[in-house]
Enzyme design. Sequence first.
Site, short mmCIF file in Angstrom:
data_model
loop_
_atom_site.label_atom_id
_atom_site.label_comp_id
_atom_site.label_asym_id
_atom_site.label_seq_id
_atom_site.Cartn_x
_atom_site.Cartn_y
_atom_site.Cartn_z
N ARG A 31 4.00 -4.56 -3.82
CA ARG A 31 3.94 -4.48 -2.35
C ARG A 31 3.77 -5.89 -1.77
O ARG A 31 4.39 -6.24 -0.77
CB ARG A 31 2.77 -3.59 -1.89
CG ARG A 31 2.81 -2.13 -2.32
CD ARG A 31 3.97 -1.36 -1.73
NE ARG A 31 4.07 -1.49 -0.29
CZ ARG A 31 3.38 -0.77 0.60
NH1 ARG A 31 2.56 0.17 0.20
NH2 ARG A 31 3.55 -0.96 1.90
N HIS A 49 8.97 5.12 5.03
CA HIS A 49 8.04 4.09 4.53
C HIS A 49 8.89 3.03 3.81
O HIS A 49 8.83 2.88 2.59
CB HIS A 49 7.04 4.76 3.58
CG HIS A 49 5.82 3.94 3.29
ND1 HIS A 49 5.59 2.72 3.87
CD2 HIS A 49 4.76 4.17 2.47
CE1 HIS A 49 4.43 2.25 3.42
NE2 HIS A 49 3.91 3.10 2.58
N CYS A 79 3.22 6.06 -5.01
CA CYS A 79 2.97 5.04 -3.97
C CYS A 79 1.49 4.80 -3.77
O CYS A 79 1.11 3.73 -3.28
CB CYS A 79 3.65 5.44 -2.67
SG CYS A 79 3.11 7.04 -2.07
N ARG A 131 1.98 0.95 11.84
CA ARG A 131 1.86 2.22 11.10
C ARG A 131 1.45 3.28 12.11
O ARG A 131 0.40 3.19 12.73
CB ARG A 131 0.80 2.10 9.99
CG ARG A 131 0.45 3.42 9.36
CD ARG A 131 -0.37 3.31 8.10
NE ARG A 131 0.45 2.84 6.99
CZ ARG A 131 0.13 3.01 5.70
NH1 ARG A 131 -0.98 3.65 5.36
NH2 ARG A 131 0.91 2.56 4.75
N GLN A 188 7.51 0.29 1.24
CA GLN A 188 7.08 0.89 -0.03
C GLN A 188 8.24 0.98 -1.01
O GLN A 188 8.12 0.65 -2.20
CB GLN A 188 6.54 2.30 0.26
CG GLN A 188 6.18 3.10 -0.98
CD GLN A 188 4.96 2.55 -1.68
OE1 GLN A 188 3.93 2.37 -1.06
NE2 GLN A 188 5.07 2.28 -2.97
N ASP A 217 4.12 11.75 -4.78
CA ASP A 217 3.27 11.32 -3.66
C ASP A 217 2.38 12.52 -3.33
O ASP A 217 2.62 13.64 -3.80
CB ASP A 217 4.18 10.93 -2.48
CG ASP A 217 3.42 10.42 -1.26
OD1 ASP A 217 2.22 10.07 -1.39
OD2 ASP A 217 4.02 10.38 -0.16
N1 NVA Z 1 3.24 10.34 2.31
C1 NVA Z 1 1.98 9.63 2.39
C2 NVA Z 1 2.15 8.23 1.96
C3 NVA Z 1 0.89 7.40 1.98
C4 NVA Z 1 1.13 5.98 1.56
C5 NVA Z 1 1.44 9.72 3.81
O1 NVA Z 1 2.22 9.57 4.75
O2 NVA Z 1 0.24 9.95 3.97
N1 CP Z 2 1.21 3.19 -0.47
C1 CP Z 2 0.62 2.84 0.69
O1 CP Z 2 1.26 2.64 1.71
O2 CP Z 2 -0.73 2.74 0.62
P1 CP Z 2 -1.71 2.51 1.84
O3 CP Z 2 -1.73 3.80 2.65
O4 CP Z 2 -3.04 2.23 1.20
O5 CP Z 2 -1.21 1.37 2.67
#
Ligand code: NVA
Ligand code: CP
Length: 306
Positions: free
Chosen positions: A294, A131, A266, A104, A134, A226
Amino acid sequence: MSTLTKGKDFLSIDDCSSEQFLGLLSLAEQLKTGKRTASLRGKVLGLVFLKASTRTRVSFTVAMYQLGGQVIDLSPSNTQVGRGEPVRDTARILSRYVNALAIRTFAQAEIEEYAQYATIPVINALTDLEHPCQILADLLTVQEAFGDLAGRKLAYIGDGNNVAHSLLLGCAKAGVSVAIATPTGFAPDPAIVARAEEIAAQTGSNVIITTDPHEAVADADALYTDVWASMGQEEESISRQTLFRDFQINSTLLKQAKPNAIVLHCLPAHREEEITNEVIEGPQSWVWQQAENRLHVQKAVLASLA
Ligand code: NVA
Ligand code: CP
Protein backbone atom coordinates in the site's frame (compact mmCIF):
# COMPACT_ATOMS: atom_id res chain seq x y z
CA MET A 1 6.42 5.16 -18.53
CA SER A 2 2.72 6.07 -18.67
CA THR A 3 1.17 6.56 -15.21
CA LEU A 4 -1.67 8.82 -14.07
CA THR A 5 -1.95 12.27 -15.64
CA LYS A 6 -0.76 15.12 -13.40
CA GLY A 7 -3.64 17.08 -11.93
CA LYS A 8 -6.31 14.47 -12.73
CA ASP A 9 -8.48 12.58 -10.23
CA PHE A 10 -8.23 8.90 -9.31
CA LEU A 11 -11.77 7.95 -8.33
CA SER A 12 -11.99 4.56 -10.01
CA ILE A 13 -9.62 1.99 -11.50
CA ASP A 14 -11.35 2.88 -14.76
CA ASP A 15 -9.80 6.37 -14.55
CA CYS A 16 -6.59 4.82 -15.90
CA SER A 17 -5.92 2.85 -19.06
CA SER A 18 -4.35 -0.63 -18.97
CA GLU A 19 -1.06 0.99 -19.89
CA GLN A 20 -1.33 3.55 -17.06
CA PHE A 21 -2.35 0.84 -14.58
CA LEU A 22 0.72 -1.26 -15.43
CA GLY A 23 2.85 1.92 -15.46
CA LEU A 24 1.76 2.69 -11.89
CA LEU A 25 2.73 -0.83 -10.79
CA SER A 26 6.10 -0.42 -12.46
CA LEU A 27 6.68 2.98 -10.82
CA ALA A 28 5.68 1.55 -7.42
CA GLU A 29 8.12 -1.33 -7.86
CA GLN A 30 10.92 1.06 -8.84
CA LEU A 31 10.22 3.36 -5.89
CA LYS A 32 10.14 0.33 -3.58
CA THR A 33 13.44 -1.06 -4.78
CA GLY A 34 15.19 2.31 -4.97
CA LYS A 35 15.61 2.19 -8.77
CA ARG A 36 13.77 5.51 -8.91
CA THR A 37 13.07 8.43 -6.64
CA ALA A 38 10.36 11.05 -6.57
CA SER A 39 9.93 14.33 -4.70
CA LEU A 40 6.79 15.92 -3.30
CA ARG A 41 8.71 18.58 -1.43
CA GLY A 42 6.50 21.54 -0.63
CA LYS A 43 3.29 19.61 -1.40
CA VAL A 44 0.51 19.01 1.13
CA LEU A 45 -2.02 16.16 1.02
CA GLY A 46 -5.36 16.59 2.81
CA LEU A 47 -7.01 13.49 4.28
CA VAL A 48 -10.81 13.60 4.49
CA PHE A 49 -11.81 10.30 6.10
CA LEU A 50 -15.44 9.68 7.03
CA LYS A 51 -14.72 6.02 7.87
CA ALA A 52 -12.07 4.32 10.02
CA SER A 53 -8.71 3.41 8.46
CA THR A 54 -5.33 2.08 9.54
CA ARG A 55 -3.50 1.06 6.34
CA THR A 56 -4.79 3.71 3.95
CA ARG A 57 -4.40 6.61 6.37
CA VAL A 58 -0.93 5.60 7.54
CA SER A 59 0.42 4.58 4.12
CA PHE A 60 -0.71 7.85 2.51
CA THR A 61 0.78 9.82 5.40
CA VAL A 62 4.11 8.01 5.42
CA ALA A 63 4.28 8.10 1.60
CA MET A 64 4.00 11.89 1.70
CA TYR A 65 6.58 12.23 4.51
CA GLN A 66 9.08 9.93 2.78
CA LEU A 67 8.74 11.90 -0.47
CA GLY A 68 9.33 15.20 1.36
CA GLY A 69 5.71 16.38 1.51
CA GLN A 70 3.29 16.97 4.36
CA VAL A 71 -0.17 15.80 5.36
CA ILE A 72 -3.06 17.51 7.07
CA ASP A 73 -5.81 15.48 8.74
CA LEU A 74 -9.15 16.96 7.76
CA SER A 75 -11.36 14.55 9.70
CA PRO A 76 -14.98 15.74 9.58
CA SER A 77 -15.03 15.90 13.40
CA ASN A 78 -12.35 18.63 13.24
CA THR A 79 -13.73 20.60 10.30
CA GLN A 80 -16.98 22.23 9.27
CA VAL A 81 -17.67 19.16 7.10
CA GLY A 82 -18.96 17.50 10.26
CA ARG A 83 -21.37 20.42 10.75
CA GLY A 84 -22.77 20.14 7.25
CA GLU A 85 -20.72 22.60 5.16
CA PRO A 86 -21.56 21.62 1.58
CA VAL A 87 -19.09 19.44 -0.32
CA ARG A 88 -18.95 21.93 -3.20
CA ASP A 89 -17.84 24.71 -0.84
CA THR A 90 -15.35 22.53 1.06
CA ALA A 91 -13.82 21.25 -2.18
CA ARG A 92 -13.24 24.76 -3.55
CA ILE A 93 -11.79 26.07 -0.28
CA LEU A 94 -9.45 23.12 0.31
CA SER A 95 -8.18 23.43 -3.28
CA ARG A 96 -6.73 26.82 -2.30
CA TYR A 97 -4.72 25.35 0.61
CA VAL A 98 -3.58 21.82 -0.26
CA ASN A 99 -2.22 20.10 -3.39
CA ALA A 100 -4.31 16.91 -3.36
CA LEU A 101 -7.10 15.27 -1.36
CA ALA A 102 -7.45 11.61 -0.38
CA ILE A 103 -11.07 10.98 0.54
CA ARG A 104 -12.71 7.98 2.24
CA THR A 105 -16.49 8.16 2.30
CA PHE A 106 -19.71 6.29 1.61
CA ALA A 107 -21.29 7.35 -1.71
CA GLN A 108 -19.26 7.44 -4.92
CA ALA A 109 -21.43 10.43 -5.86
CA GLU A 110 -19.94 12.38 -2.94
CA ILE A 111 -16.34 11.85 -4.05
CA GLU A 112 -17.40 12.72 -7.61
CA GLU A 113 -18.85 15.98 -6.29
CA TYR A 114 -15.57 16.75 -4.51
CA ALA A 115 -13.74 16.09 -7.79
CA GLN A 116 -16.16 18.25 -9.76
CA TYR A 117 -15.59 21.31 -7.56
CA ALA A 118 -11.95 20.80 -6.54
CA THR A 119 -9.20 22.18 -8.76
CA ILE A 120 -6.66 19.70 -7.32
CA PRO A 121 -6.45 15.89 -7.72
CA VAL A 122 -8.97 13.90 -5.68
CA ILE A 123 -7.99 10.33 -4.79
CA ASN A 124 -10.51 7.65 -3.81
CA ALA A 125 -9.28 6.22 -0.50
CA LEU A 126 -12.36 3.91 -0.44
CA THR A 127 -16.03 4.43 -1.16
CA ASP A 128 -18.92 1.99 -1.03
CA LEU A 129 -18.36 1.41 -4.76
CA GLU A 130 -14.57 1.13 -5.16
CA HIS A 131 -11.18 0.89 -3.45
CA PRO A 132 -8.78 1.58 -6.34
CA CYS A 133 -5.53 2.20 -4.39
CA GLN A 134 -5.98 -1.17 -2.65
CA ILE A 135 -6.11 -3.04 -5.95
CA LEU A 136 -2.85 -1.49 -7.15
CA ALA A 137 -1.16 -2.94 -4.05
CA ASP A 138 -2.89 -6.29 -4.60
CA LEU A 139 -1.70 -6.67 -8.18
CA LEU A 140 1.81 -5.46 -7.31
CA THR A 141 1.87 -8.31 -4.79
CA VAL A 142 0.74 -10.87 -7.38
CA GLN A 143 3.42 -9.57 -9.74
CA GLU A 144 6.08 -9.91 -7.03
CA ALA A 145 4.95 -13.43 -6.16
CA PHE A 146 5.02 -14.77 -9.73
CA GLY A 147 7.18 -12.32 -11.68
CA ASP A 148 4.36 -11.56 -14.12
CA LEU A 149 0.64 -10.80 -14.31
CA ALA A 150 -0.76 -11.52 -17.79
CA GLY A 151 -2.45 -14.91 -17.94
CA ARG A 152 -2.71 -15.34 -14.14
CA LYS A 153 -6.04 -16.04 -12.43
CA LEU A 154 -7.30 -14.42 -9.23
CA ALA A 155 -10.32 -15.83 -7.35
CA TYR A 156 -12.23 -13.58 -4.95
CA ILE A 157 -14.52 -15.32 -2.46
CA GLY A 158 -17.08 -13.34 -0.43
CA ASP A 159 -19.13 -10.19 -0.83
CA GLY A 160 -19.49 -8.41 -4.18
CA ASN A 161 -18.33 -5.16 -2.57
CA ASN A 162 -16.05 -2.18 -3.24
CA VAL A 163 -12.92 -4.36 -3.21
CA ALA A 164 -14.53 -6.89 -5.58
CA HIS A 165 -15.51 -4.06 -7.94
CA SER A 166 -12.01 -2.59 -8.11
CA LEU A 167 -10.52 -6.08 -8.46
CA LEU A 168 -12.80 -6.78 -11.43
CA LEU A 169 -11.61 -3.64 -13.20
CA GLY A 170 -7.96 -3.89 -12.11
CA CYS A 171 -7.52 -7.54 -13.03
CA ALA A 172 -9.13 -6.94 -16.41
CA LYS A 173 -6.78 -3.98 -17.06
CA ALA A 174 -3.76 -6.10 -16.07
CA GLY A 175 -4.77 -9.09 -18.22
CA VAL A 176 -5.42 -11.21 -15.11
CA SER A 177 -8.49 -13.46 -15.25
CA VAL A 178 -10.80 -12.85 -12.31
CA ALA A 179 -13.45 -15.11 -10.78
CA ILE A 180 -15.82 -13.67 -8.18
CA ALA A 181 -17.81 -16.13 -6.04
CA THR A 182 -20.53 -14.65 -3.84
CA PRO A 183 -23.70 -15.96 -2.20
CA THR A 184 -26.86 -15.41 -4.25
CA GLY A 185 -27.96 -11.80 -3.91
CA PHE A 186 -24.46 -10.47 -3.16
CA ALA A 187 -23.02 -10.42 -6.69
CA PRO A 188 -21.05 -7.38 -7.81
CA ASP A 189 -22.70 -4.44 -9.59
CA PRO A 190 -23.73 -5.64 -13.09
CA ALA A 191 -22.53 -2.37 -14.69
CA ILE A 192 -19.02 -2.93 -13.29
CA VAL A 193 -19.07 -6.57 -14.38
CA ALA A 194 -20.05 -5.50 -17.90
CA ARG A 195 -17.25 -2.92 -18.00
CA ALA A 196 -14.73 -5.48 -16.70
CA GLU A 197 -15.85 -7.91 -19.43
CA GLU A 198 -15.34 -5.21 -22.03
CA ILE A 199 -11.80 -4.47 -20.79
CA ALA A 200 -10.98 -8.19 -20.40
CA ALA A 201 -11.94 -8.78 -24.05
CA GLN A 202 -9.20 -6.30 -25.00
CA THR A 203 -6.53 -7.73 -22.66
CA GLY A 204 -7.32 -11.39 -23.39
CA SER A 205 -8.47 -12.27 -19.88
CA ASN A 206 -11.70 -13.74 -18.48
CA VAL A 207 -14.33 -12.60 -16.01
CA ILE A 208 -16.29 -15.27 -14.15
CA ILE A 209 -19.18 -14.45 -11.79
CA THR A 210 -20.45 -17.44 -9.85
CA THR A 211 -22.10 -18.59 -6.63
CA ASP A 212 -19.75 -21.61 -6.45
CA PRO A 213 -16.48 -20.93 -4.58
CA HIS A 214 -15.04 -24.25 -5.82
CA GLU A 215 -15.55 -23.23 -9.45
CA ALA A 216 -13.91 -19.86 -8.74
CA VAL A 217 -10.72 -21.23 -7.14
CA ALA A 218 -10.00 -23.94 -9.74
CA ASP A 219 -6.62 -23.17 -11.36
CA ALA A 220 -6.32 -19.90 -9.44
CA ASP A 221 -2.90 -18.35 -8.75
CA ALA A 222 -4.26 -16.06 -6.05
CA LEU A 223 -7.16 -16.41 -3.61
CA TYR A 224 -8.60 -13.21 -2.17
CA THR A 225 -11.23 -12.38 0.40
CA ASP A 226 -12.55 -9.42 2.37
CA VAL A 227 -14.92 -8.95 5.30
CA TRP A 228 -18.47 -10.20 4.81
CA ALA A 229 -19.95 -6.94 6.09
CA SER A 230 -18.25 -3.71 5.05
CA MET A 231 -18.15 -0.41 6.90
CA GLY A 232 -21.69 0.94 6.92
CA GLN A 233 -23.22 -2.58 6.90
CA GLU A 234 -22.59 -3.35 10.57
CA GLU A 235 -26.26 -4.11 11.26
CA GLU A 236 -26.11 -6.97 8.70
CA SER A 237 -23.00 -8.60 10.12
CA ILE A 238 -24.83 -11.27 12.16
CA SER A 239 -27.21 -12.32 9.35
CA ARG A 240 -24.33 -12.39 6.88
CA GLN A 241 -22.39 -14.86 9.05
CA THR A 242 -24.95 -17.53 8.14
CA LEU A 243 -25.43 -16.48 4.52
CA PHE A 244 -21.67 -16.39 3.81
CA ARG A 245 -20.70 -19.55 5.76
CA ASP A 246 -19.61 -21.44 2.61
CA PHE A 247 -17.58 -18.47 1.33
CA GLN A 248 -14.60 -18.83 3.64
CA ILE A 249 -10.97 -19.22 2.55
CA ASN A 250 -9.85 -22.25 4.54
CA SER A 251 -7.30 -25.00 3.95
CA THR A 252 -9.83 -27.18 2.08
CA LEU A 253 -10.63 -24.43 -0.43
CA LEU A 254 -6.98 -23.42 -0.72
CA LYS A 255 -6.06 -26.99 -1.77
CA GLN A 256 -8.38 -26.64 -4.77
CA ALA A 257 -6.32 -23.74 -6.19
CA LYS A 258 -2.90 -24.15 -7.85
CA PRO A 259 -0.38 -25.70 -5.42
CA ASN A 260 1.71 -22.49 -5.32
CA ALA A 261 -1.30 -20.15 -5.04
CA ILE A 262 -0.95 -17.12 -2.79
CA VAL A 263 -3.59 -15.84 -0.37
CA LEU A 264 -4.51 -12.16 -0.20
CA HIS A 265 -6.79 -10.12 2.06
CA CYS A 266 -7.08 -6.33 2.03
CA LEU A 267 -7.39 -6.37 5.85
CA PRO A 268 -8.70 -5.86 8.47
CA ALA A 269 -9.54 -9.59 8.68
CA HIS A 270 -12.12 -11.38 10.77
CA ARG A 271 -10.44 -14.70 11.52
CA GLU A 272 -12.69 -17.78 11.32
CA GLU A 273 -15.26 -15.78 9.32
CA GLU A 274 -14.05 -15.01 5.78
CA ILE A 275 -10.62 -16.58 6.40
CA THR A 276 -9.29 -19.11 8.88
CA ASN A 277 -6.46 -18.27 11.24
CA GLU A 278 -4.57 -21.26 9.81
CA VAL A 279 -4.63 -19.85 6.26
CA ILE A 280 -3.91 -16.20 7.08
CA GLU A 281 -0.96 -17.25 9.25
CA GLY A 282 0.08 -20.03 6.84
CA PRO A 283 2.94 -20.22 4.32
CA GLN A 284 0.79 -19.24 1.33
CA SER A 285 -0.36 -15.97 2.93
CA TRP A 286 1.08 -12.82 1.34
CA VAL A 287 -1.15 -10.44 3.28
CA TRP A 288 1.71 -8.64 5.07
CA GLN A 289 3.62 -7.96 1.84
CA GLN A 290 0.29 -6.86 0.34
CA ALA A 291 -0.27 -4.39 3.20
CA GLU A 292 3.30 -3.07 2.85
CA ASN A 293 2.72 -2.52 -0.85
CA ARG A 294 0.00 0.00 0.00
CA LEU A 295 2.86 2.39 0.90
CA HIS A 296 4.70 1.89 -2.39
CA VAL A 297 1.63 2.29 -4.61
CA GLN A 298 0.45 5.37 -2.69
CA LYS A 299 3.83 6.91 -3.53
CA ALA A 300 3.34 6.05 -7.21
CA VAL A 301 -0.16 7.54 -7.21
CA LEU A 302 0.89 10.71 -5.38
CA ALA A 303 4.04 11.23 -7.45
CA SER A 304 2.00 10.90 -10.67
CA LEU A 305 -0.92 13.15 -9.71
CA ALA A 306 0.32 15.81 -7.30
N1 NVA B 1 -14.93 -3.86 2.06
C1 NVA B 1 -14.29 -3.30 3.23
C2 NVA B 1 -12.89 -2.93 2.93
C3 NVA B 1 -12.12 -2.37 4.10
C4 NVA B 1 -10.71 -1.99 3.73
C5 NVA B 1 -15.09 -2.10 3.72
O1 NVA B 1 -15.52 -1.30 2.89
O2 NVA B 1 -15.29 -1.98 4.93
N1 CP C 1 -7.28 -2.23 3.45
C1 CP C 1 -7.57 -1.02 3.95
O1 CP C 1 -7.99 -0.10 3.25
O2 CP C 1 -7.36 -0.90 5.28
P1 CP C 1 -7.75 0.34 6.18
O3 CP C 1 -9.27 0.34 6.30
O4 CP C 1 -7.08 0.07 7.50
O5 CP C 1 -7.27 1.59 5.53
